[in-house]
Design a protein around this motif. Structure first.
Motif, short mmCIF file in Angstrom:
data_model
loop_
_atom_site.label_atom_id
_atom_site.label_comp_id
_atom_site.label_asym_id
_atom_site.label_seq_id
_atom_site.Cartn_x
_atom_site.Cartn_y
_atom_site.Cartn_z
N THR A 35 52.48 48.59 42.80
CA THR A 35 51.78 48.66 44.08
C THR A 35 51.42 50.11 44.37
O THR A 35 52.26 50.99 44.24
CB THR A 35 52.69 48.13 45.21
OG1 THR A 35 53.08 46.81 44.87
CG2 THR A 35 51.96 48.14 46.54
N LYS A 37 50.62 53.62 46.34
CA LYS A 37 51.19 54.22 47.54
C LYS A 37 50.23 54.04 48.70
O LYS A 37 49.03 53.84 48.52
CB LYS A 37 51.44 55.71 47.29
CG LYS A 37 52.51 55.98 46.29
CD LYS A 37 52.70 57.46 46.15
CE LYS A 37 53.77 57.76 45.12
NZ LYS A 37 53.92 59.19 44.92
N ARG A 38 50.76 54.12 49.90
CA ARG A 38 49.94 53.92 51.08
C ARG A 38 48.80 54.94 51.14
O ARG A 38 47.66 54.62 51.47
CB ARG A 38 50.78 54.01 52.34
CG ARG A 38 49.94 53.81 53.60
CD ARG A 38 50.78 53.87 54.81
NE ARG A 38 51.67 52.71 54.80
CZ ARG A 38 52.13 52.12 55.89
NH1 ARG A 38 51.79 52.59 57.06
NH2 ARG A 38 52.91 51.10 55.82
N SER A 39 49.10 56.18 50.82
CA SER A 39 48.06 57.21 50.88
C SER A 39 46.95 56.92 49.88
O SER A 39 45.77 57.12 50.17
CB SER A 39 48.67 58.58 50.61
OG SER A 39 49.29 58.59 49.34
N GLU A 40 47.30 56.42 48.69
CA GLU A 40 46.29 56.07 47.69
C GLU A 40 45.46 54.88 48.15
O GLU A 40 44.24 54.85 47.97
CB GLU A 40 46.96 55.75 46.35
CG GLU A 40 47.62 56.93 45.69
CD GLU A 40 48.45 56.52 44.49
OE1 GLU A 40 48.51 55.30 44.19
OE2 GLU A 40 49.04 57.41 43.85
N ALA A 41 46.12 53.89 48.73
CA ALA A 41 45.40 52.70 49.20
C ALA A 41 44.42 53.07 50.30
O ALA A 41 43.30 52.59 50.36
CB ALA A 41 46.38 51.65 49.68
N GLN A 42 44.86 53.96 51.20
CA GLN A 42 43.97 54.38 52.28
C GLN A 42 42.81 55.20 51.75
O GLN A 42 41.70 55.11 52.26
CB GLN A 42 44.75 55.15 53.33
CG GLN A 42 45.65 54.26 54.16
CD GLN A 42 46.51 55.04 55.13
OE1 GLN A 42 46.60 56.27 55.03
NE2 GLN A 42 47.13 54.34 56.06
N ARG A 45 40.24 52.80 50.20
CA ARG A 45 39.66 51.79 51.07
C ARG A 45 38.15 51.98 51.17
O ARG A 45 37.66 53.08 51.36
CB ARG A 45 40.27 51.87 52.48
CG ARG A 45 39.87 50.69 53.33
CD ARG A 45 40.45 50.77 54.71
NE ARG A 45 41.90 50.73 54.65
CZ ARG A 45 42.67 51.15 55.63
NH1 ARG A 45 42.15 51.65 56.72
NH2 ARG A 45 43.98 51.09 55.52
#
Length: 198
Positions: A35, A37-42, A45
């Motif tokens: 999964t 990381k949140r920073s990568e997903a953001q 986007r």
């Protein structure tokens, strides 16, 4: 038991993840990659939602959005684009009412210019002209009422024949109010010529 993974295990896991990404995967299977990381997903986007920083910016954005919607509706009213018309003008019943009224001559469409003429005559301080303007206005008003009744009954009958199962409440008044305007000033613009049958 609580040791850190060795660098070999980490590199082999990364290699497996890359192999899984290269192969097409079965939608029913597990995803086969870690999964993000949140920073990568953001960062990845696609659609960025712009959140206003304060109330002033939020009101500016809403004004711009409303202005764009009004402009789109105005263009639709001029061009007759059915998809972007305001809610009061949408639908086949309202289109039929517009076409029915636009295809007929009526006394009511000349009401506003005649009312301006009568107003000018009533301002003049000559008693005979004031009396004449009052009589002309009453006669013209009676003609408009008779014309409204004739057109309203005809539109109601045509709607009952054309759309028997559709709710046409308010459509006759919609057509009559449209008929009060001069033909050139009507919005949406007339789509039929005078004398044509809608």
């Amino acid at each position: 038991m609580f040791r850190r993974r060795s660098d070999e295990a980490t590199s082999s896991a990364t290699a497996l993840a890359e192999q899984d990404d290269a192969q097409p995967r079965d939608p029913q299977a597990k995803k086969g990659r870690p999964t993000p990381k949140r920073s990568e997903a953001q960062a990845n986007r696609r659609v960025r939602v712009s959140v206003p920083k304060d109330r002033k910016e939020a009101s500016r954005q809403s004004r711009e959005r409303l202005r764009a919607e009004r402009e789109k509706q105005r263009e639709a009213l001029i061009n007759g684009d059915e998809r972007a018309l305001p809610a009061r003008d949408k639908g086949p019943v309202r289109k039929f009412a517009r076409d029915y009224m636009d295809s007929r001559w009526s006394v009511a469409e000349f009401f506003l210019p005649f009312a301006v003429l009568i107003l000018i005559l009533s301002i003049v301080r000559v008693p005979a002209l004031q009396l004449l303007s009052t009589l002309l206005f009453l006669i013209f008003l009676i003609l408009v009422i008779v014309d409204f009744v004739r057109l309203g009954l005809g539109l109601r009958r045509a709607l009952a024949n054309r759309f028997p199962d559709t709710d046409s409440r308010g459509t006759v008044m919609y057509g009559l109010m449209r008929n009060l305007q001069l033909r050139r000033l009507r919005l949406p613009k007339p789509q039929v010529k005078r004398g044509e049958h809608p």
